[in-house]
Design a protein around this motif. Structure first.
Motif, PDB file in Angstrom:
ATOM      1  N   LEU A 157      -8.705  31.513   8.998  1.00 27.39           N
ATOM      2  CA  LEU A 157      -8.508  32.142   7.852  1.00 27.39           C
ATOM      3  C   LEU A 157      -8.579  33.577   7.862  1.00 27.39           C
ATOM      4  CD1 LEU A 157     -11.113  30.165   5.419  1.00 27.39           C
ATOM      5  CD2 LEU A 157      -8.657  29.904   5.480  1.00 27.39           C
ATOM      6  N   PRO A 158      -7.803  34.517   7.406  1.00 27.63           N
ATOM      7  CA  PRO A 158      -7.698  35.913   7.547  1.00 27.63           C
ATOM      8  C   PRO A 158      -8.928  36.502   7.098  1.00 27.63           C
ATOM      9  CG  PRO A 158      -6.248  35.078   5.702  1.00 27.63           C
ATOM     10  CD  PRO A 158      -6.826  33.946   6.311  1.00 27.63           C
ATOM     11  N   VAL A 159     -10.184  36.529   7.634  1.00 29.43           N
ATOM     12  CA  VAL A 159     -11.294  37.049   7.073  1.00 29.43           C
ATOM     13  C   VAL A 159     -11.770  38.018   7.961  1.00 29.43           C
ATOM     14  CG1 VAL A 159     -13.647  36.446   6.178  1.00 29.43           C
ATOM     15  CG2 VAL A 159     -11.941  34.930   5.905  1.00 29.43           C
ATOM     16  N   HIS A 160     -12.028  39.307   7.292  1.00 28.02           N
ATOM     17  CA  HIS A 160     -12.359  40.469   8.245  1.00 28.02           C
ATOM     18  C   HIS A 160     -13.455  41.323   7.485  1.00 28.02           C
ATOM     19  CE1 HIS A 160     -12.004  44.132  10.328  1.00 28.02           C
ATOM     20  NE2 HIS A 160     -11.766  43.562  11.508  1.00 28.02           N
ATOM     21  N   PRO A 161     -14.273  41.891   7.934  1.00 27.49           N
ATOM     22  CA  PRO A 161     -14.998  42.715   7.230  1.00 27.49           C
ATOM     23  C   PRO A 161     -14.576  43.707   6.477  1.00 27.49           C
ATOM     24  CG  PRO A 161     -16.065  42.291   9.445  1.00 27.49           C
ATOM     25  CD  PRO A 161     -14.583  41.958   9.376  1.00 27.49           C
ATOM     26  N   SER A 162     -13.378  44.267   6.690  1.00 25.54           N
ATOM     27  CA  SER A 162     -12.722  45.452   6.124  1.00 25.54           C
ATOM     28  C   SER A 162     -12.056  44.843   4.849  1.00 25.54           C
ATOM     29  CB  SER A 162     -11.668  46.231   6.887  1.00 25.54           C
ATOM     30  OG  SER A 162     -10.660  45.169   7.340  1.00 25.54           O
ATOM     31  N   LEU A 163     -11.689  43.520   4.393  1.00 24.31           N
ATOM     32  CA  LEU A 163     -11.085  42.893   3.548  1.00 24.31           C
ATOM     33  C   LEU A 163     -11.852  43.105   2.174  1.00 24.31           C
ATOM     34  CD1 LEU A 163      -9.916  39.401   4.811  1.00 24.31           C
ATOM     35  CD2 LEU A 163      -8.643  41.402   4.420  1.00 24.31           C
ATOM     36  N   SER A 164     -11.164  43.585   1.085  1.00 22.17           N
ATOM     37  CA  SER A 164     -11.688  43.802  -0.295  1.00 22.17           C
ATOM     38  C   SER A 164     -12.202  42.631  -0.914  1.00 22.17           C
ATOM     39  CB  SER A 164     -10.652  44.368  -1.077  1.00 22.17           C
ATOM     40  OG  SER A 164      -9.514  43.579  -1.534  1.00 22.17           O
ATOM     41  N   GLN A 165     -12.927  42.741  -1.930  1.00 22.62           N
ATOM     42  CA  GLN A 165     -13.419  41.542  -2.679  1.00 22.62           C
ATOM     43  C   GLN A 165     -12.044  40.951  -3.324  1.00 22.62           C
ATOM     44  OE1 GLN A 165     -16.538  40.224  -2.979  1.00 22.62           O
ATOM     45  NE2 GLN A 165     -15.705  38.735  -4.207  1.00 22.62           N
ATOM     46  N   ASP A 166     -11.026  41.552  -3.713  1.00 21.15           N
ATOM     47  CA  ASP A 166      -9.790  41.006  -4.170  1.00 21.15           C
ATOM     48  C   ASP A 166      -9.032  40.206  -3.114  1.00 21.15           C
ATOM     49  OD1 ASP A 166     -10.478  41.891  -6.699  1.00 21.15           O
ATOM     50  OD2 ASP A 166      -9.055  43.648  -6.442  1.00 21.15           O
ATOM     51  N   ASP A 167      -9.115  40.590  -1.935  1.00 22.20           N
ATOM     52  CA  ASP A 167      -8.569  40.077  -0.772  1.00 22.20           C
ATOM     53  C   ASP A 167      -9.130  38.597  -0.553  1.00 22.20           C
ATOM     54  OD1 ASP A 167      -6.657  42.031  -0.297  1.00 22.20           O
ATOM     55  OD2 ASP A 167      -8.148  42.816   0.940  1.00 22.20           O
ATOM     56  N   LEU A 168     -10.376  38.525  -0.509  1.00 31.80           N
ATOM     57  CA  LEU A 168     -11.170  37.395  -0.376  1.00 31.80           C
ATOM     58  C   LEU A 168     -10.944  36.519  -1.341  1.00 31.80           C
ATOM     59  CD1 LEU A 168     -14.898  38.986   1.032  1.00 31.80           C
ATOM     60  CD2 LEU A 168     -12.991  37.888   2.411  1.00 31.80           C
ATOM     61  N   GLU A 169     -11.111  36.959  -2.652  1.00 27.72           N
ATOM     62  CA  GLU A 169     -10.788  35.961  -3.664  1.00 27.72           C
ATOM     63  C   GLU A 169      -9.627  35.425  -3.720  1.00 27.72           C
ATOM     64  OE1 GLU A 169     -12.016  38.027  -7.340  1.00 27.72           O
ATOM     65  OE2 GLU A 169     -13.932  38.388  -6.579  1.00 27.72           O
ATOM     66  N   ARG A 170      -8.504  36.038  -3.266  1.00 27.34           N
ATOM     67  CA  ARG A 170      -7.237  35.540  -2.964  1.00 27.34           C
ATOM     68  C   ARG A 170      -7.189  34.485  -2.020  1.00 27.34           C
ATOM     69  NH1 ARG A 170      -4.183  40.041  -1.834  1.00 27.34           N
ATOM     70  NH2 ARG A 170      -3.524  39.354   0.236  1.00 27.34           N
ATOM     71  N   ILE A 171      -7.965  34.798  -0.857  1.00 25.50           N
ATOM     72  CA  ILE A 171      -7.764  33.878   0.162  1.00 25.50           C
ATOM     73  C   ILE A 171      -8.447  32.645  -0.137  1.00 25.50           C
ATOM     74  CG2 ILE A 171      -9.019  33.284   2.458  1.00 25.50           C
ATOM     75  CD1 ILE A 171      -8.674  36.375   2.994  1.00 25.50           C
ATOM     76  N   VAL A 172      -9.645  32.741  -1.032  1.00 27.88           N
ATOM     77  CA  VAL A 172     -10.281  31.419  -1.241  1.00 27.88           C
ATOM     78  C   VAL A 172      -9.605  30.684  -2.515  1.00 27.88           C
ATOM     79  CG1 VAL A 172     -12.274  30.721  -2.741  1.00 27.88           C
ATOM     80  CG2 VAL A 172     -12.837  32.424  -1.189  1.00 27.88           C
ATOM     81  N   GLU A 173      -8.615  31.206  -3.274  1.00 28.15           N
ATOM     82  CA  GLU A 173      -8.200  30.687  -4.224  1.00 28.15           C
ATOM     83  C   GLU A 173      -6.796  29.915  -3.618  1.00 28.15           C
ATOM     84  OE1 GLU A 173      -4.940  32.180  -7.617  1.00 28.15           O
ATOM     85  OE2 GLU A 173      -6.905  32.842  -7.610  1.00 28.15           O
ATOM     86  N   ALA A 174      -6.443  30.382  -2.737  1.00 28.78           N
ATOM     87  CA  ALA A 174      -5.154  29.925  -1.873  1.00 28.78           C
ATOM     88  C   ALA A 174      -5.658  28.592  -1.257  1.00 28.78           C
ATOM     89  CB  ALA A 174      -4.543  30.645  -0.817  1.00 28.78           C
ATOM     90  N   VAL A 175      -6.768  28.588  -0.572  1.00 31.72           N
ATOM     91  CA  VAL A 175      -7.435  27.539   0.098  1.00 31.72           C
ATOM     92  C   VAL A 175      -7.843  26.537  -0.580  1.00 31.72           C
ATOM     93  CG1 VAL A 175      -9.539  26.822   1.465  1.00 31.72           C
ATOM     94  CG2 VAL A 175      -8.406  28.695   2.211  1.00 31.72           C
ATOM     95  N   ASN A 176      -8.549  26.991  -1.980  1.00 34.22           N
ATOM     96  CA  ASN A 176      -8.981  25.763  -2.861  1.00 34.22           C
ATOM     97  C   ASN A 176      -7.639  25.135  -3.207  1.00 34.22           C
ATOM     98  OD1 ASN A 176     -11.551  26.142  -2.799  1.00 34.22           O
ATOM     99  ND2 ASN A 176     -11.682  27.776  -4.207  1.00 34.22           N
ATOM    100  N   LYS A 177      -6.537  25.918  -3.678  1.00 33.05           N
ATOM    101  CA  LYS A 177      -5.426  25.409  -4.259  1.00 33.05           C
ATOM    102  C   LYS A 177      -4.625  24.448  -3.127  1.00 33.05           C
ATOM    103  CE  LYS A 177      -0.557  26.673  -5.746  1.00 33.05           C
ATOM    104  NZ  LYS A 177       0.127  27.817  -6.122  1.00 33.05           N
ATOM    105  N   LEU A 178      -4.685  24.627  -2.078  1.00 30.94           N
ATOM    106  CA  LEU A 178      -4.209  23.815  -0.818  1.00 30.94           C
ATOM    107  C   LEU A 178      -4.914  22.410  -0.700  1.00 30.94           C
ATOM    108  CD1 LEU A 178      -3.359  26.222   2.076  1.00 30.94           C
ATOM    109  CD2 LEU A 178      -1.894  24.518   0.710  1.00 30.94           C
ATOM    110  N   ALA A 179      -6.390  22.648  -0.593  1.00 27.21           N
ATOM    111  CA  ALA A 179      -7.319  21.408  -0.842  1.00 27.21           C
ATOM    112  C   ALA A 179      -7.000  20.685  -1.949  1.00 27.21           C
ATOM    113  CB  ALA A 179      -8.639  22.023  -0.855  1.00 27.21           C
ATOM    114  N   LYS A 180      -6.830  21.075  -3.164  1.00 26.19           N
ATOM    115  CA  LYS A 180      -6.667  20.270  -4.363  1.00 26.19           C
ATOM    116  C   LYS A 180      -5.164  19.636  -4.359  1.00 26.19           C
ATOM    117  CE  LYS A 180      -9.310  22.960  -7.512  1.00 26.19           C
ATOM    118  NZ  LYS A 180      -9.523  24.022  -8.587  1.00 26.19           N
ATOM    119  N   ALA A 181      -4.109  20.158  -3.419  1.00 23.51           N
ATOM    120  CA  ALA A 181      -2.957  19.425  -3.126  1.00 23.51           C
ATOM    121  C   ALA A 181      -2.841  18.496  -2.145  1.00 23.51           C
ATOM    122  CB  ALA A 181      -2.068  20.512  -2.987  1.00 23.51           C
ATOM    123  N   GLY A 182      -4.346  18.232  -1.536  1.00 21.80           N
ATOM    124  CA  GLY A 182      -4.009  17.199  -0.518  1.00 21.80           C
ATOM    125  C   GLY A 182      -3.414  17.748   0.796  1.00 21.80           C
ATOM    126  N   ALA A 183      -3.274  19.188   0.987  1.00 19.38           N
ATOM    127  CA  ALA A 183      -2.786  19.651   2.377  1.00 19.38           C
ATOM    128  C   ALA A 183      -3.553  19.625   3.210  1.00 19.38           C
ATOM    129  CB  ALA A 183      -2.180  21.065   2.009  1.00 19.38           C
TER     130      ALA A 183
END
Length: 68
Positions: free
Chosen positions: A42-68
């Motif tokens: 996952l593209p996680v780095h201390p300099s990411l903003s809260q919005d960036d982190l939330e977008r990453i979490v949202e994308a991972v959750n979407k993939l998990a729900k789709a069974g990817a």
């Protein structure tokens, strides 16, 4: 603020990297090979903003729900 650790993931197993391969001739590491193919980086780095982190979490959750 979140305390997010960071690291580096290499999609090629270390023993197959051009800089290290000469020292690992004939070395077979099937678990390392499998992990390199299946590891989710996952593209996680201390300099990411809260919005960036939330977008990453949202994308991972979407993939998990789709069974990817």
């Amino acid at each position: 603020e979140y305390q997010v650790g960071s690291g580096v993931y290499y999609p090629i197993p270390n023993h197959r990297l051009p800089s290290l391969a000469p020292y690992a001739k004939g070395l077979e590491l099937p678990h390392t090979e499998k992990a390199a193919k299946e590891c989710l980086s996952l593209p996680v780095h201390p300099s990411l903003s809260q919005d960036d982190l939330e977008r990453i979490v949202e994308a991972v959750n979407k993939l998990a729900k789709a069974g990817a």
